[in-house]
Motif scaffolding. Structure first.
Motif, PDB file in Angstrom:
ATOM      1  N   LEU A   1       0.862  -1.182   0.000  1.00  0.00           N
ATOM      2  CA  LEU A   1       0.000   0.000   0.000  1.00  0.00           C
ATOM      3  C   LEU A   1       0.894   1.227   0.000  1.00  0.00           C
ATOM      4  N   ALA A   2       0.790   2.050  -1.026  1.00  0.00           N
ATOM      5  CA  ALA A   2       1.559   3.294  -1.079  1.00  0.00           C
ATOM      6  C   ALA A   2       0.626   4.429  -0.660  1.00  0.00           C
ATOM      7  N   VAL A   3       1.013   5.145   0.392  1.00  0.00           N
ATOM      8  CA  VAL A   3       0.135   6.171   0.956  1.00  0.00           C
ATOM      9  C   VAL A   3       0.625   7.565   0.559  1.00  0.00           C
TER      10      VAL A   3
ATOM     11  N   GLU B   1      -0.333  12.838  -3.025  1.00  0.00           N
ATOM     12  CA  GLU B   1       0.443  13.319  -4.176  1.00  0.00           C
ATOM     13  C   GLU B   1       0.686  12.188  -5.182  1.00  0.00           C
ATOM     14  N   LEU B   2       0.635  10.925  -4.699  1.00  0.00           N
ATOM     15  CA  LEU B   2       0.867   9.784  -5.613  1.00  0.00           C
ATOM     16  C   LEU B   2      -0.337   9.543  -6.516  1.00  0.00           C
ATOM     17  N   LEU B   3      -1.438  10.201  -6.210  1.00  0.00           N
ATOM     18  CA  LEU B   3      -2.636  10.071  -7.051  1.00  0.00           C
ATOM     19  C   LEU B   3      -2.692  11.179  -8.103  1.00  0.00           C
TER      20      LEU B   3
ATOM     21  N   ILE C   1       5.230   9.730  -9.042  1.00  0.00           N
ATOM     22  CA  ILE C   1       4.991   8.321  -9.358  1.00  0.00           C
ATOM     23  C   ILE C   1       5.386   7.448  -8.177  1.00  0.00           C
ATOM     24  N   ASP C   2       4.607   6.422  -7.922  1.00  0.00           N
ATOM     25  CA  ASP C   2       4.917   5.483  -6.837  1.00  0.00           C
ATOM     26  C   ASP C   2       6.022   4.537  -7.308  1.00  0.00           C
ATOM     27  N   THR C   3       7.255   4.893  -7.008  1.00  0.00           N
ATOM     28  CA  THR C   3       8.371   4.014  -7.389  1.00  0.00           C
ATOM     29  C   THR C   3       8.714   3.053  -6.253  1.00  0.00           C
TER      30      THR C   3
ATOM     31  N   GLY D   1       5.015   5.428   3.253  1.00  0.00           N
ATOM     32  CA  GLY D   1       4.588   6.829   3.267  1.00  0.00           C
ATOM     33  C   GLY D   1       3.611   7.137   4.382  1.00  0.00           C
ATOM     34  N   GLY D   2       3.405   8.424   4.581  1.00  0.00           N
ATOM     35  CA  GLY D   2       2.423   8.886   5.566  1.00  0.00           C
ATOM     36  C   GLY D   2       2.862   8.742   7.005  1.00  0.00           C
ATOM     37  N   LEU D   3       4.183   8.711   7.236  1.00  0.00           N
ATOM     38  CA  LEU D   3       4.677   8.580   8.615  1.00  0.00           C
ATOM     39  C   LEU D   3       5.217   9.897   9.151  1.00  0.00           C
ATOM     40  N   GLY D   4       5.006  10.971   8.386  1.00  0.00           N
ATOM     41  CA  GLY D   4       5.573  12.264   8.772  1.00  0.00           C
ATOM     42  C   GLY D   4       4.868  12.872   9.969  1.00  0.00           C
ATOM     43  N   PRO D   5       5.224  14.123  10.304  1.00  0.00           N
ATOM     44  CA  PRO D   5       4.741  14.762  11.531  1.00  0.00           C
ATOM     45  C   PRO D   5       3.414  15.508  11.368  1.00  0.00           C
ATOM     46  N   THR D   6       2.927  15.648  10.143  1.00  0.00           N
ATOM     47  CA  THR D   6       1.780  16.550   9.961  1.00  0.00           C
ATOM     48  C   THR D   6       0.445  15.807  10.034  1.00  0.00           C
TER      49      THR D   6
ATOM     50  N   THR E   1      13.314  11.574  10.366  1.00  0.00           N
ATOM     51  CA  THR E   1      12.728  11.519  11.708  1.00  0.00           C
ATOM     52  C   THR E   1      11.629  10.466  11.811  1.00  0.00           C
ATOM     53  N   ALA E   2      11.159   9.959  10.647  1.00  0.00           N
ATOM     54  CA  ALA E   2      10.051   8.998  10.683  1.00  0.00           C
ATOM     55  C   ALA E   2      10.583   7.599  10.948  1.00  0.00           C
ATOM     56  N   ARG E   3      10.308   7.068  12.126  1.00  0.00           N
ATOM     57  CA  ARG E   3      10.673   5.677  12.402  1.00  0.00           C
ATOM     58  C   ARG E   3       9.759   4.742  11.634  1.00  0.00           C
TER      59      ARG E   3
ATOM     60  N   GLY F   1       8.108   7.247   3.311  1.00  0.00           N
ATOM     61  CA  GLY F   1       7.880   7.474   1.883  1.00  0.00           C
ATOM     62  C   GLY F   1       9.124   7.816   1.084  1.00  0.00           C
ATOM     63  N   PRO F   2       9.986   8.711   1.588  1.00  0.00           N
ATOM     64  CA  PRO F   2      11.142   9.093   0.759  1.00  0.00           C
ATOM     65  C   PRO F   2      12.007   7.866   0.444  1.00  0.00           C
ATOM     66  N   PRO F   3      12.266   7.590  -0.834  1.00  0.00           N
ATOM     67  CA  PRO F   3      13.002   6.375  -1.205  1.00  0.00           C
ATOM     68  C   PRO F   3      14.361   6.247  -0.508  1.00  0.00           C
TER      69      PRO F   3
HETATM   70  P1  ATP Z   1       8.960  11.734   6.064  1.00  0.00           P
HETATM   71  O1  ATP Z   1       8.317  12.112   7.356  1.00  0.00           O
HETATM   72  O2  ATP Z   1      10.390  11.291   6.251  1.00  0.00           O
HETATM   73  O3  ATP Z   1       8.766  12.737   4.987  1.00  0.00           O
HETATM   74  P2  ATP Z   1       6.749  10.087   5.185  1.00  0.00           P
HETATM   75  O4  ATP Z   1       6.574   8.646   5.462  1.00  0.00           O
HETATM   76  O5  ATP Z   1       5.767  11.022   5.806  1.00  0.00           O
HETATM   77  O6  ATP Z   1       8.255  10.395   5.558  1.00  0.00           O
HETATM   78  P3  ATP Z   1       5.571  11.085   2.830  1.00  0.00           P
HETATM   79  O7  ATP Z   1       5.313  12.405   3.469  1.00  0.00           O
HETATM   80  O8  ATP Z   1       4.431  10.191   2.585  1.00  0.00           O
HETATM   81  O9  ATP Z   1       6.684  10.305   3.661  1.00  0.00           O
HETATM   82  O10 ATP Z   1       6.352  11.305   1.496  1.00  0.00           O
HETATM   83  C1  ATP Z   1       7.488  12.146   1.442  1.00  0.00           C
HETATM   84  C2  ATP Z   1       8.058  12.152   0.033  1.00  0.00           C
HETATM   85  O11 ATP Z   1       8.560  10.852  -0.267  1.00  0.00           O
HETATM   86  C3  ATP Z   1       7.036  12.395  -1.073  1.00  0.00           C
HETATM   87  O12 ATP Z   1       6.838  13.740  -1.338  1.00  0.00           O
HETATM   88  C4  ATP Z   1       7.692  11.708  -2.231  1.00  0.00           C
HETATM   89  O13 ATP Z   1       8.671  12.551  -2.787  1.00  0.00           O
HETATM   90  C5  ATP Z   1       8.350  10.526  -1.616  1.00  0.00           C
HETATM   91  N1  ATP Z   1       7.473   9.355  -1.718  1.00  0.00           N
HETATM   92  C6  ATP Z   1       6.465   9.033  -0.895  1.00  0.00           C
HETATM   93  N2  ATP Z   1       5.881   7.869  -1.262  1.00  0.00           N
HETATM   94  C7  ATP Z   1       6.550   7.463  -2.368  1.00  0.00           C
HETATM   95  C8  ATP Z   1       6.422   6.342  -3.228  1.00  0.00           C
HETATM   96  N3  ATP Z   1       5.488   5.381  -3.008  1.00  0.00           N
HETATM   97  N4  ATP Z   1       7.255   6.258  -4.279  1.00  0.00           N
HETATM   98  C9  ATP Z   1       8.192   7.207  -4.488  1.00  0.00           C
HETATM   99  N5  ATP Z   1       8.375   8.287  -3.700  1.00  0.00           N
HETATM  100  C10 ATP Z   1       7.561   8.415  -2.669  1.00  0.00           C
END
Ligand code: ATP
Length: 410
Positions: A6-8, A11-13, A18-20, A67-72, A133-135, A151-153
């Motif tokens: 599951l890619a969260v 912005e990926l939509l 692109i969800d890489t 993805g989706g583990l950030g602080p906001t 910072t995202a564990r 999320g960040p690769p």
């Molecule tokens: P962090 O808190 O470290 O940012 P996060 O888990 O909250 O981590 P996201 O906020 O979901 O991550 O995504 C941060 C960035 O990571 C996105 O803007 C995008 O550039 C990249 N990213 C997120 N998901 C993907 C994905 N599935 N494929 C490629 N890049 C992605």
């Protein structure tokens, strides 16, 4: 063993991101014998993510979420998974201190919302993230393996390799994978499938995948087994049955394309090829010279579009052109023989036809192509009829010409 990803991230939509991550994770999972059976992209919407995760948990033994583990506020993954697991989020002071130290190292002050990232799902382990910072989080829901990855690769990849993969391998001892990769010419996808489906559909392991492009069909047989020898045996067993059916239509067993495979045959025979092209406008020569080292076997070619050039450069007799036209069996024969004579090559291929959309005759409508092959013993001419537009006719004419040579020297 199967997994879902599951890619969260909303912005990926959109078309801008692109969800890489799921492609990279799929490669990693395949390498330990785990098949990815579905992947989904979901926006930053907590109830929707919880619902999708619950569905994935019904189908897959492994679910990876990125993805989706950030602080906001819109980083919803932790909350959504906690709801699916029926577990509370627990604040960890030591994690909070660690995040604060991360900011100090960067010369910045931690903001209040970063405290969100210091919450763990009860019963889950946290995975270190030296690059952010995202564990990550790793745990089980209803006996299924669930991992939450950033999320960040550049954060996801080291975390997966160093902390998630070893745990996955512990829980699911890696399977060995053996692949047989055939490439087939001269058969469309549906005709090929009709021939081999009765055999491969009786096997669930290996799994058979067919990929088709004009004039080129690829077959992948992917076997899984606890031992390497076992996987190889499974793949080879089905491979032998498919070889029996397809015979010399299989031109490659190592993934190389038709022109490269044909070039390799010429090189091993210490023979050379030249080309005389009309409707393909140099495509045959382009394909044959695409492989590095093609000067070992490619002598050269003639791009003769007009009748005058066919006569001048290849010596096609004016009587032949007048009596039969340039698109005919005798013209294709004379073009191939002329190219062979003028270059001194072992073999010469010729192509002349109606690529369309205009032209053609009642007897030889658009899509009719004559392919000539002149060799040391004789000259062979084949007439093919290619359906489709101009580009497709030219592409299939070029691959069919190369295949004519390949079959002769295989
Ligand atoms: P962090 O808190 O470290 O940012 P996060 O888990 O909250 O981590 P996201 O906020 O979901 O991550 O995504 C941060 C960035 O990571 C996105 O803007 C995008 O550039 C990249 N990213 C997120 N998901 C993907 C994905 N599935 N494929 C490629 N890049 C992605």
């Amino acid at each position: 063993m199967n997994a879902e990803i599951l890619a969260v991230g909303s912005e990926l939509l959109t078309a801008s991101r692109i969800d890489t991550n799921s492609l990279w994770l799929t490669d990693q999972l395949n390498a330990i014998g785990v098949e990815v059976t579905a992947k989904s992209i979901v926006g930053d919407d907590r109830p929707r993510l919880t619902a999708m995760l619950l569905q994935s948990l019904e189908r897959a033994e492994i679910v990876l979420i990125t993805g989706g583990l950030g602080p906001t506020e819109d980083d919803v993954t932790r909350d959504a998974v906690a709801v699916a697991a029926g577990k509370p989020l627990v604040f960890q002071q030591d994690l909070c201190d660690e995040i604060a130290a991360f900011f100090t190292r960067l010369g910045r002050t931690m903001t209040g919302n970063n405290r969100r990232q210091a919450h763990l799902i009860e019963g889950f382990d946290s995975l270190p993230n030296p690059r952010g910072t995202a564990r990550g989080l790793l745990g089980e829901i209803n006996g299924r393996f669930v991992a939450l990855l950033p999320g960040p690769p550049h954060e996801l990849k080291p975390m997966f390799v160093n902390h998630c993969l070893p745990r996955l391998k512990d829980k699911f001892p890696p399977q060995h994978i053996a692949v047989v990769h055939f490439r087939v010419a001269g058969l469309g996808e549906s005709a090929l499938d009709a021939l081999i489906a009765p055999v491969y559909s009786t096997y669930s392991n290996p799994v058979t995948t067919i990929l088709a492009a004009p004039g080129d069909v690829q077959i992948f047989l992917r076997a899984l087994c606890a031992t390497e020898a076992g996987a190889r045996e499974l793949a080879d067993d089905l491979g032998a049955k498919i070889t029996e059916i397809l015979g010399d239509r299989i031109y490659s067993r190592n993934g190389s394309d038709l022109a490269t495979a044909t070039g390799a045959l010429l090189r091993s025979r210490k023979e050379t090829i030249s080309v005389a092209e009309s409707c393909t406008g140099g495509l045959v020569g382009q394909k044959l010279t695409a492989a590095a080292g093609s000067s070992d076997y490619f002598a050269g070619g003639f791009l003769t579009y007009s009748d005058a050039m066919k006569a001048d450069l290849l010596g096609v007799p004016a009587t032949v052109l007048q009596a039969h036209s340039a698109v005919s069996e005798p013209s294709a024969r004379a073009m191939a023989e002329g190219a062979r004579k003028r270059t001194g090559s072992t073999w010469a291929l010729s192509v002349t036809g109606y690529a369309g959309p205009d032209g053609g005759t009642q007897q030889d409508p658009v899509g009719t192509v004559y392919l000539g092959l002149a060799g040391p013993q004789d000259t062979e001419v084949k007439r093919i009829q290619v359906p489709g537009d101009r580009e497709r006719v030219r592409e299939l004419a070029a691959t069919s010409a190369i295949d004519l040579l390949r079959r002769r020297i295989q």
